[in-house]
Design an enzyme around this catalytic site. Structure first.
Site, short mmCIF file in Angstrom:
data_model
loop_
_atom_site.label_atom_id
_atom_site.label_comp_id
_atom_site.label_asym_id
_atom_site.label_seq_id
_atom_site.Cartn_x
_atom_site.Cartn_y
_atom_site.Cartn_z
N HIS A 195 17.56 37.58 21.87
CA HIS A 195 16.52 38.28 21.41
C HIS A 195 16.83 38.92 19.98
O HIS A 195 16.94 39.89 19.61
CB HIS A 195 16.03 39.42 22.35
CG HIS A 195 14.27 39.38 22.44
ND1 HIS A 195 13.54 40.42 22.72
CD2 HIS A 195 13.58 38.48 22.43
CE1 HIS A 195 12.36 40.32 22.97
NE2 HIS A 195 12.18 38.86 22.70
N HIS A 252 11.22 27.23 19.67
CA HIS A 252 11.64 27.99 20.79
C HIS A 252 11.26 27.33 22.13
O HIS A 252 11.79 27.14 23.17
CB HIS A 252 11.01 29.34 20.75
CG HIS A 252 11.56 30.31 21.78
ND1 HIS A 252 12.55 31.17 21.50
CD2 HIS A 252 11.05 30.68 23.20
CE1 HIS A 252 12.72 31.84 22.50
NE2 HIS A 252 11.86 31.46 23.62
#
Ligand SMILES: Nc1ncnc2c1ncn2[C@@H]1O[C@H](COP(=O)(O)OP(=O)(O)O)[C@@H](O)[C@H]1O
Ligand SMILES: [Mg+2]
Lengths: 229, 80, 754, 80
Positions: C109, C63
């Site tokens: 998300h 990430h």
């Protein structure tokens, strides 16, 4: 017309209504921070939409207890006109300035959409530019606009002509089809007894320009200017 | 001391949330579920040792903020 | 405050009481490969403390480090004269004239939204909002691209209602209109939905704020919410040993507080109006770790963080938790010396936490202190320069055989086929969704959802009081095309976004992307990623449509089954005079209906094929970028020349679906006749050939002449009017029937038994 | 029979509601109020006479619908 708009932490349509008022008066209204128990004299007080203090307990409950609302109550008692829109309506109801309460929408969802309103009376500061029975199109945007009051209160406010607007179908029929939130008797807006305070869930401030939602809300502000200047 | 406050809708006041919960429970196969009402449950830490004082203060809090007595009832209990 | 490391800073960090030894298992739990851990030892020259290990683990996670995607992202074009800031900052920035800049980004998300749909989606919106206002912009619009599993999957309904409520709950409270997006359903997302949120903001182009720290000795300030144990993920369970806190005290799902975020937005903008700020950075993924690290690294400086000064929500928190917590609604600011009091006043007025938690140094080290002890001491540059970068093996997906329309049966019942398409999950009206989003607040929404191909929002006049611009925004991707052939799919996603902006009359300016893919360690998945990037890069270059920000989400798989590759494209464009823009609504009778662009009748990967015949096959429609550009530039010219009253690009479902959408949006029917065409009727009406538009105009002759002069294929199909959609000799259907089918599907689905 | 279900946020999970309530109680002069947590309180009518059966069913209801066990705890009590 000199207007003052309250600003609570979490207010978010204060800018919209300020723009609408500036559009019709040519002057910027004064913005009043929630902590200010005292502010200069004005012809109109506006309690705007938003999520005051997050609206976490009950919509408007916390704002209704703020210092600035104590002052608003004082001035309303002296007859200073108050326009309470959406969260403002919830706050004014919680503060006891208006009859009834606003509960969670019957379908439990936030709803943002144009609705049609039937003008119940033109006999008020706020509605004098409309015809009684006229149908206008303005948007709503709320999760708790489900108006409720007990039978006695309903009878009283209806007898005294304290209902300002009802949700209706485009053709003016007042029935379930036009009701976006389950409000009892399709009530969208009400007055206090002296009709100097009006609360409504819809957003006339978002219907003042042709390209941006139409102009059906403009007359409400023009009417106020006419009455208050 | 700790206090627990229950805020519930008065009888006769429509409770869309409760109704919706009842619906979905029935839909999920819980046929035995009848009327459902949803309320709020608030737990507070109080820097107050006198039970009586605490009670009166809590009562004030409920009337001032925690409950809207037009549509809601409230009940207060003190724990330890 | 000294800028040189103090004596204590030179000591090796002390371990915390009961801190577990760094065993291979602890390393593995932190998601670091043995090889990556060797790099850590190389950089540190000693065994790291648990906090230090946690920091490496966070900074080198997929990430934060983009270790699998970096080499490919480099291939995207990121420059243009109007680009002020490309990828690398919190969001991309472009010049939109009148001294104004548009600042925007899209972020995923996905996993949190699957675990806890409401909070996962809500905090996704909160995160992307912070990315945008941390750069000095006031957010003016949100969009969201959602991908759910098949409707009949037991979890789908619950996920749809939670995600939509969460997106609305956060954006509505913030007072930012959610004006657009897209929603698809497909079995490949059954166990792994996609929630991609995009925010667009506006700032004075000379008042943009960046993350690069500067000024040795300058105070490091923490503002916003207190830090709790939110979002400390599985890996970090290693830390449970050194506090008796129960598992229960370690929620991995963050809860958002949009009210606090609204206060944070107003407070930050108020502070930004002063000149107190040197640098500012939101605390997103890996919270305090990545924010402090990035600020120092970008500034080539060091930083001392006094962790005991961090505002804490809970008792017994330790440095490890403080560094890795993903509590929401927090920001890190480097202030000019002496500006502390001014800043403190502003944040206290907004009832937000404010704490000076450290200062900048020239040591290029991150030093963490805890009640006077040093608990972490990491050299910053190597952690960036020696971060792992992987050139993962990849194999491209071959182009499937082209599907000949002759091998696709005609509909037996045209009416039924259109109803089927207009009411299929991907094409059915998404009004049930966007009516739960406040899409009108701020009073600037000119084109609402479903009224045009792109949302259109008025830009307030610049500081000089000049300008009546409109900002056009869209989000697009056709995952089934990308699956069939990633290069074509990547090209098409960019082209459709460009087309959607064009279709309202705006000039497409730049792109933000959200690359959602499966496990990059599988060569075929990495190949999908590579292919999509190649296609996107080609299209962005050919259309002068640079990528200025983006986000990568990998490992979107369940039980080894990957999602459809989904490179979501968010795009922004500008129209100089918003009064010239058009939507896709046909609102009056007697308008000529003109089809622009070439139709060969491409049924491969079409919705007609999938929804009426249950076949997902063939090569996706090719995208010729020169033709795309020629056609689009022509359409835009006609629109801003005020010669068009409605325009709709043709995408999913093809011509007949596009026509039906225009009729429904405006409440006016049409009567059209099939022109001479090489394509059989079903291929002509349902084919998904690219680079096409439907236009409604009161002077069809003039439009055809202009098109011919511009070398753009154009044919008049018929006229608007009446209550029905009529294709001569094929079908006639009342708009009311069409509307019922189109609008009923989603609400009926959501209200039907679980 | 009647059942009462309390749904509360797990420790460590941020509770914006509770925080806001505590804040405004303090603001209203109730200085003694410390930490506040808000939960849900659900009352259900059950067409079920067997206490044990009722309990298992309610437990199922909580896990399926009434509580989100990722962030919430629940407790069940039967009244009469
Ligand atoms: N999740 C969503 N949020 C907001 N608007 C949405 C969402 N999904 C779809 N919409 C709106 O519904 C309309 C139709 O979506 P779509 O078919 O994807 O448009 P297009 O095909 O032009 O890209 C668009 O106006 C889009 O903005
Ligand atoms: Mg499109």
């Amino acid at each position: 017309m000199k207007a003052a708009i309250l600003v609570f932490p979490g207010s978010n349509r204060e800018v919209d209504v300020a723009q609408a008022i500036e559009l019709v008066t040519g002057r910027k209204p004064q913005m009043i921070w929630h902590g200010d128990g005292d502010f200069e004299k004005t012809d109109l007080i506006v309690v705007p939409g938003g999520f005051s203090y997050g609206d976490y307990l009950r919509c408007g409950a916390m704002a209704a207890q703020s210092p600035v609302m104590a002052e608003v109550k004082r001035r309303a008692a002296q007859g200073v006109p108050v326009l309470a829109i959406c969260n403002g309506f919830q706050i004014a109801a919680e503060a006891g300035l208006l009859p009834g309460v606003l509960m969670r929408n019957a379908h439990l969802k936030f709803v943002c959409a144009d609705v049609h309103l039937k003008v119940e009376t033109s006999q008020s500061l706020f509605t004098n530019r409309y015809q009684e029975g006229q149908v206008i199109r303005v948007p709503v945007a709320h999760a708790e606009g489900n108006y409720f009051a007990d039978e006695a209160t309903l009878k009283r406010i209806e007898d005294r002509g304290q209902v300002a607007f009802r949700y209706c179908a485009p053709d003016g029929t007042v029935d379930g089809t036009g009701n976006p939130n389950g409000s009892i008797r399709n009530i969208a807006g009400v007055f206090n007894e002296s009709k100097t305070v009006m609360g409504l869930m819809p957003h006339p401030e978002n219907a003042v320009e042709p390209m941006f939602g139409g102009t059906d809300g403009k007359a409400l502000f023009e009417g106020l200017v006419e009455a208050l200047t | 001391m700790k206090a627990r406050v229950h805020v519930t809708l008065k009888n006769g006041v429509l409770d869309p949330q409760g109704k919706a919960i009842g619906h979905s429970l029935n839909r999920l196969g819980f046929a035995e579920v009848g009327d459902v009402r949803q309320g709020k449950f608030i737990e507070l830490e109080l820097a107050e040792t006198d039970k009586e004082k605490a009670k009166t203060r809590l009562d004030e809090m409920c009337r001032k903020l925690l409950a809207n007595t037009v549509i809601e009832n409230y009940s207060i209990e003190l724990v330890g | 405050m000294s800028s040189k490391p103090t004596a204590v800073e030179k000591n090796p960090p002390v371990k915390l009481t009961n801190e577990p030894a760094i065993t291979p298992q602890v390393v593995a739990e932190h998601g670091l490969s043995p090889d990556e851990y060797q790099r850590v030892l190389g950089i540190m020259g000693r065994t790291p403390t648990l906090v230090e290990l946690g920091i490496f683990s966070a900074m080198w996670s997929e990430h934060c480090s983009y270790k699998s995607s970096k080499v490919w992202l480099k291939k995207l074009p990121t420059k243009a004269p109007w680009v002020i800031q490309g990828p690398g900052e919190n969001a991309g920035v472009i010049d939109i004239g009148d001294g104004q800049a548009a600042i925007f980004k899209m972020e995923s998300h996905n996993h949190p939204s699957y675990i806890e749909p409401y909070q996962g989606a809500a905090t996704g919106v909160g995160g992307i909002l912070r990315d945008v206002f941390t750069m000095g912009a006031r957010p003016v619009a949100n969009l969201n691209a959602l991908r759910f599993g098949e409707p009949q999957h037991p979890k789908t309904r619950h996920l749809v209602s939670g995600v939509v409520a969460g997106i609305g709950g956060y954006g509505n409270c913030m007072g930012i209109p959610t004006v657009g997006g897209e929603t698809n359903f497909h079995a490949s997302y059954n166990g792994n939905i996609l929630v991609n949120a995009m925010t667009v903001g506006i700032a004075p182009s000379n008042r943009i704020f960046y993350a690069a720290a500067a000024g040795v000795g300058n105070p490091l300030v923490y503002v916003g919410s207190k830090t709790g144990r939110d979002g400390i993920h599985g890996a970090t369970m290693a830390s449970t040993e050194f506090s008796e806190d129960s598992e229960e005290k370690r929620p991995t799902v963050q809860v958002g507080d949009p009210f606090v975020e609204k206060l944070l937005l107003e407070a930050c903008l108020e502070l930004m109006a002063t000149d107190a700020i040197v640098a500012i950075q939101d605390m997103g993924a890996a919270g305090l770790t990545s924010s402090s690290f990035e600020m120092a690294a970008k500034g080539g400086l060091g930083v001392v963080v006094e962790l005991d000064k961090v505002p804490m929500r809970e008792t017994g928190m330790n440095p490890y938790e403080l560094m890795l917590s993903e509590s929401q609604e927090r920001m890190l600011i480097v202030l000019k010396p002496g500006a502390e009091e001014l800043a403190r006043k502003i944040f206290e007025k907004w009832e937000l936490d404010f704490a000076v938690i450290g200062h900048l140094t020239d040591t290029q080290r991150m030093v963490l202190s805890w009640h006077g002890d040093i608990v972490g001491n990491i050299p910053i540059p190597p952690l960036v320069t020696e971060a792992p970068v992987y050139e993962r093996p990849w194999t491209l997906t071959p182009l499937p055989a082209v599907l000949d329309a002759a091998n696709v049966p005609m509909p037996k019942d045209w009416r039924a086929s259109l109803i089927t398409l207009m009411s299929c999950p991907d094409l059915a009206s998404k009004a049930w969704i966007w009516h739960q989003y406040d899409h009108l607040i701020m009073g600037n929404t000119a084109i609402r959802p479903q009224d045009g191909d792109a949302a259109l929002v008025r830009v307030p006049p610049g500081a000089n009081g000049v300008g009546h611009k409109g900002l056009a925004m869209t989000s697009d991707c056709t995952p089934r095309y990308v699956q069939a052939h990633p290069e074509t799919g990547g090209r098409q996603a960019v082209a459709e976004a460009w087309r959607n902006i064009t279709a309202v009359g705006a000039t497409p300016l730049a792109v933000t992307d959200n690359m959602n893919f499966g496990n990059p360690q599988k060569p075929e998945i990495m190949g999908q990623f590579a292919g999509a990037i190649m296609g996107m890069a080609e299209a962005c270059t050919a259309l002068d449509f640079p990528v200025v920000s983006g986000n990568v989400s990998l490992y979107n798989e369940t039980e080894g089954k990957p999602i459809l590759p989904t490179p979501t494209i968010g795009a922004v464009g500008v129209i100089e005079d918003i009064g010239h823009a058009v939507g896709s609504r046909i609102t009056q009778a007697g308008l000529a209906i003109v089809l622009l662009g070439e139709t060969v009748g491409w049924l491969g990967q079409s919705l007609y094929l999938r929804e009426t015949l249950g076949r997902e096959e063939g090569a996706p429609p090719p995208v010729d970028l020169l033709i795309e550009r020629r056609n689009g530039d022509f359409v835009r010219g006609e629109i801003v020349g005020r010669r068009i009253s409605a325009c709709h690009d043709l995408s999913d479902g093809g011509l007949l679906v596009g026509l039906a959408e225009m009729c429904l949006a405006g409440g006016t029917g049409v009567t059209v006749t099939l022109p001479e065409s090489i394509a059989p009727p079903h291929a002509f009406l349902y084919g998904e050939d690219q680079g096409r538009y439907l236009l409604a105009t009161d002077d069809g002759g003039a439009l055809l002449a202009a098109a011919q002069a511009a070398g753009v294929p154009a044919v008049q199909l018929g006229y608007s009017g009446g209550p029905d959609l009529i294709v001569q000799g094929l079908l006639s259907i009342a708009l009311s029937d069409l509307r019922a089918a189109h609008e009923a599907w989603l609400p009926d689905y959501m209200n039907s038994a679980a």
